[in-house]
Design a protein around this motif. Structure first.
Motif, PDB file in Angstrom:
ATOM      1  N   CYS A 483     -69.186 -30.099  -6.462  1.00 37.41           N
ATOM      2  CA  CYS A 483     -70.194 -29.210  -6.011  1.00 37.41           C
ATOM      3  C   CYS A 483     -71.494 -29.660  -6.643  1.00 37.41           C
ATOM      4  O   CYS A 483     -71.809 -29.784  -7.801  1.00 37.41           O
ATOM      5  CB  CYS A 483     -69.836 -27.667  -5.932  1.00 37.41           C
ATOM      6  N   ASP A 484     -72.640 -29.403  -5.636  1.00 39.22           N
ATOM      7  CA  ASP A 484     -73.838 -29.928  -6.144  1.00 39.22           C
ATOM      8  C   ASP A 484     -74.243 -28.725  -7.358  1.00 39.22           C
ATOM      9  O   ASP A 484     -75.136 -29.081  -8.206  1.00 39.22           O
ATOM     10  CB  ASP A 484     -74.986 -30.193  -5.218  1.00 39.22           C
ATOM     11  N   CYS A 485     -73.636 -27.637  -7.325  1.00 36.41           N
ATOM     12  CA  CYS A 485     -74.133 -26.492  -8.216  1.00 36.41           C
ATOM     13  C   CYS A 485     -73.429 -26.771  -9.501  1.00 36.41           C
ATOM     14  O   CYS A 485     -73.984 -26.143 -10.793  1.00 36.41           O
ATOM     15  CB  CYS A 485     -73.620 -25.341  -7.727  1.00 36.41           C
ATOM     16  N   SER A 486     -72.626 -28.066  -9.769  1.00 29.95           N
ATOM     17  CA  SER A 486     -72.165 -28.386 -11.003  1.00 29.95           C
ATOM     18  C   SER A 486     -72.110 -30.028 -11.166  1.00 29.95           C
ATOM     19  O   SER A 486     -71.066 -30.614 -11.086  1.00 29.95           O
ATOM     20  CB  SER A 486     -70.815 -27.890 -11.302  1.00 29.95           C
ATOM     21  N   CYS A 530     -69.934 -21.279  -6.416  1.00 29.80           N
ATOM     22  CA  CYS A 530     -71.085 -20.693  -5.599  1.00 29.80           C
ATOM     23  C   CYS A 530     -71.219 -20.515  -4.043  1.00 29.80           C
ATOM     24  O   CYS A 530     -71.562 -19.920  -3.575  1.00 29.80           O
ATOM     25  CB  CYS A 530     -72.257 -21.870  -5.825  1.00 29.80           C
TER      26      CYS A 530
END
Length: 873
Positions: A483-486, A530
């Protein structure tokens, strides 16, 4: 007794209906096609017969396990042999009063199912489940004593969800990680292979396919964290074959040594941005020889080699040739035996111990995945380095010598090169360490390197972390998302998100990359961290993950809240007897040992090792090769059962060779076993009425009948031998041969049994114990005869008979009699006979008298209990 003594011509289809005649002339038929299905139906109707009891039952436990098969759709006689060994042992342990767990399952994920799907347009799950049903039917027809209530199928979500759960636990513990690495790629499988799956440079599944090297980002399990424990634990596995332990020791490959940094002369100014490091770190087990280093050698795939090649096109071509030579040597299976070749890079490195520059070479015998992929070459004291130096005219410097040559007044003759002495050697030409013993110098020089910042003592292993990513569909999905959050780290799923289920049917192609990556409904997922859009990991797990812990699931196969109940697993483990092929010594067995230690550290179990004893059976060989589908030499047990019956088929597999030796397939041997069983059937049924009366009769010592005593003696000797064989020797072939000899004696005693000379109770005892001794080997046959002689209960739950030591004692001794050293006859004399009695018995024998007639007996030599030799002239 061997196959030739019981064999005969190949039977026709109706040969299973064999017959003999009783004393009254009535025809007695042994018909396995009627007997075996009848008893299997009765056993199927009562699943508790083969079920293990509670772990709180108070009985001694016995966990008997054969390695689970891949569901290819058909058993062959190699399978039958493996399973017959375990089945005989399980039945025997039931008869010895143990609580026995004897399970079976299916190693059901893997590439063959995908290949079948591509070939036949059948979904892998459908193909696999159909094959399981077919093989399970064959196992039942063989009469194998598996508790099907504990069955495990690794391709079903109720099993592989726990692969995912344990993977997440490993990720939490830092044991599962992702990195970009050079990996083994099989172009035939279109997937990555672990190091252990590369055999002689080729794929373990495709013996003709050379494995390639690729750079890919993969998931690894940190098996190296347990390297020392995996190694030291082998010393405790006294019940494992030494050859297996040796193979594992060699694969782990622990080496104590020193890392030493050689600075690259010219450094980054010459190599520009291509240079990965301004030093070459070498690993050596003999830092005491560092003053004798006359070059540094790099593997063709070393990062610095690539940097050099980027600046030198001619060097790049030469290095490519070296790499090709190395790959061919891997294909042949022995890089160590390669003809040593190399190329000078034109660059130099600096020896940090004496400041001397040494040339940097690239050599074909240096492996990128051993140590650091670079070595210091010491020709005077290493055989491979010496060979290389001789080829290319490199200097040879002596820096160690025998200690005796350094003593004043001692002979100064130098040993031939290369000289590798260690314990008895001292350093020479080695600066301040000259005169030091080699072993002591190694520790001091390693400490010096560390103090001065250019090295340190270390331990290296041949064992590498286990790469578990596979670019295939038919395997356990890896429970991670991106994911773009990580952006830097993958995100683990929650336990509540499990199982991640494979899509039931997708298009499978060999385009490269996982087929799952082309299934949007699988790939696209909500991020557990997220809540935004995320992407699933599309690689699946190596199928050796499935087989690394399946035997724990057997103890609690229906548990849907945990992999298994720890109390149950702790009761059954370790496995008392594990049975399988030696070909699994590295792949499966080392992985299962690692998995056991991880689960122990997670608090799931208490044991350190999965199995206390391991037995590796020999192969079944036909037409000079191991029986397998790929060789086209498979013999189906179905055909053998149709012709001879299941009992004859499995009993032949136990009789034809010792279980640890290869068995050369001979169908006539199965026919011979079938005829032997028919003889037993006729004998036991003939006296079945007598056998049912044994409790009301007397005379179990044989009465006053000499023949009765002899028959009981043979019976209890055979029983004692079988009991000993089952206690660990596993000489099942000689146990069956001993039963055959007993049956010969029973047949010879028939007239005495018919006349009443041998008491009824003796006849009954012989029948009863004979049937019980056959029960582990021929369960259908034994069950039928047990019912005919009035046996109570289930034959393989009847207590194993105890051999009577007094009845088993020989009353007579057999003494060979020779005349002038040549055997004439074997006489019998009572046990305890003195020398005069033995001599007299020899002289009165008719054959001896005829041989010495007209001659003078010069001397009679009596070796007590051994032999008599008459010297005549």
């Amino acid at each position: 007794m061997d196959v030739s003594e019981i064999g005969g011509k190949t039977a026709a289809n109706d040969d299973q209906k064999q017959e003999g005649r009783s004393a009254t002339g009535d025809v007695v038929r042994y018909n396995p096609s009627e007997i075996e299905p009848k008893w299997q139906a009765l056993w199927d109707a009562d699943p508790s017969l083969y079920a293990a009891e509670s772990h709180e039952c108070g009985k001694p436990k016995f966990y008997c396990l054969e390695m689970l098969p891949y569901p290819s759709g058909q058993l062959h006689m190699g399978h039958v042999r493996n399973y017959a060994i375990g089945d005989a042992l399980a039945r025997y342990m039931w008869m010895r009063g143990h609580n026995v767990l004897h399970p079976m399952g299916w190693d059901a994920f893997g590439l063959p199912a995908e290949n079948a799907a591509l070939k036949n347009n059948v979904p892998p799950r459908e193909w696999t489940i159909a094959n399981i049903a077919a093989m399970k039917k064959q196992m039942r027809r063989m009469g194998l004593s598996y508790d099907w209530a504990t069955e495990v199928t690794t391709c079903l979500p109720d099993y592989y969800r726990w692969n995912q759960w344990i993977f997440l636990k490993m990720f939490e513990a830092g044991l599962a990680y992702r990195k970009k690495s050079k990996v083994n790629w099989c172009p035939e499988c279109c997937t990555v292979l672990a190091n252990e799956q590369v055999i002689n440079g080729r794929c373990w599944r495709h013996e003709e396919t050379l494995v390639e090297q690729r750079d890919l980002t993969q998931w690894f399990l940190r098996i190296t964290k347990y390297a020392d424990e995996l190694l030291s634990g082998l010393d405790k596995l006294e019940g494992w074959p030494e050859k297996v332990r040796t193979m594992q020791r060699n694969w782990i490959g622990r080496s104590e040594g020193t890392l030493v940094d050689f600075a690259v002369a010219g450094r980054a100014s010459e190599l520009a941005s291509q240079l990965v490091s301004d030093t070459i770190t070498v690993f050596t087990t003999r830092v005491d020889t560092v003053f004798g280093a006359t070059s540094v050698q790099l593997a063709p795939e070393h990062a610095l080699t690539k940097a050099f090649c980027a600046e030198d096109a001619a060097l790049e071509v030469q290095v490519a040739e070296l790499l090709e030579q190395q790959q061919k040597a891997k294909e042949a299976g022995d890089v160590g035996a390669i003809e040593k070749h190399g190329v000078a890079t034109g660059r130099f490195a600096v020896n940090p111990f004496n400041g001397e520059p040494v040339p940097i070479w690239v050599a074909n015998y240096i492996l990128a995945d051993y140590g650091t992929g670079a070595i210091m070459s010491v020709p005077a004291h290493d055989e491979r380095d010496f060979e290389f130096a001789q080829t290319y005219g490199l200097p040879v410097k002596r820096v160690i010598a025998p200690a005796v040559s350094q003593v004043a007044g001692a002979a100064a003759e130098e040993p031939a090169l290369p000289y590798t002495g260690e314990d008895e050697a001292v350093l020479i030409n080695s600066g301040v360490w000259t005169g030091e013993g080699c072993v002591e110098a190694q520790a001091k020089m390693a400490a010096f390197a560390k103090e001065n910042g250019f090295g340190t003592a270390t331990v290296t292993y041949r064992l590498k972390d286990w790469g578990v990513s596979r670019q295939r569909y038919w395997g356990t999905p890896i429970p991670m998302v991106y994911c773009d959050c990580s952006p830097e780290e993958p995100i683990p799923l929650r336990a509540s998100d499990l199982p991640v289920v494979l899509p039931p049917q997708i298009e499978i192609t060999q385009q490269g990359g996982s087929p799952l990556g082309r299934v949007p409904e699988f790939v696209n997922v909500i991020c557990p961290r997220c809540g935004g859009p995320a992407r699933r990991e599309t690689d699946t797990m190596d199928t050796f993950v499935d087989s690394s812990w399946y035997f724990y699931r057997y103890t609690d196969a229906k548990n849907n809240t945990a992999p298994f109940d720890s109390a149950k697993a702790n009761y059954w483990f370790p496995i008392d007897q594990y049975i399988g092929g030696v070909e699994h010594a590295i792949l499966h067995l080392i992985y299962s040992r690692f998995w056991t230690k991880v689960m122990r550290d997670l608090g799931l179990i208490k044991n350190d090792e999965p199995a206390e004893r391991l037995f590796t059976q020999g192969m079944v060989v036909k037409d000079g090769a191991k029986m397998s589908k790929s060789k086209g030499n498979v013999v189906s047990p179905d055909l053998m059962i149709e012709r001879y019956g299941a009992d004859a088929t499995r009993m032949y597999a136990l009789f034809a060779a010792p279980p640890d030796r290869d068995l050369e397939w001979q169908e006539e041997g199965v026919g011979g076993i079938s005829r032997f069983l028919n003889r037993v059937y006729r004998l036991v049924t003939k006296y079945s009425e007598t056998a049912t009366q044994r409790d009301s009769e007397s005379g179990l010592a044989g009465g006053e009948s000499v023949k009765g005593k002899a028959l009981l003696r043979k019976l209890h000797q055979t029983l004692a031998k079988m009991t000993l064989d089952f206690s660990g020797r596993w000489h099942f072939n000689t146990s069956i041969a001993a039963i055959m000899e007993l049956v010969n004696d029973v047949q010879a005693a028939e007239p005495a049994m018919d006349s009443g000379e041998i008491p009824t109770a003796t006849v009954a005892e012989v029948s009863r114990i004979l049937v019980l001794m056959l029960a582990p080997f021929a369960p259908f046959f034994a069950a039928e005869l047990w019912s005919q002689i009035g046996g109570e209960g289930v034959v393989f739950r009847t207590p194993w008979p105890v051999a009577d030591a007094e009845l088993a004692k020989d009353d007579v001794l057999e003494i060979p009699v020779q005349v002038n050293g040549k055997l004439v006859i074997v006489i019998t004399v009572p046990v305890g006979s003195d020398e005069a009695t033995v001599k007299a018995a020899a002289l009165v024998d008719a054959k001896v008298a005829a041989r010495i007639e007209g001659k003078t007996v010069v001397k009679v030599i009596v070796v007590p209990g051994k032999l008599v030799n008459l010297v005549v002239k």
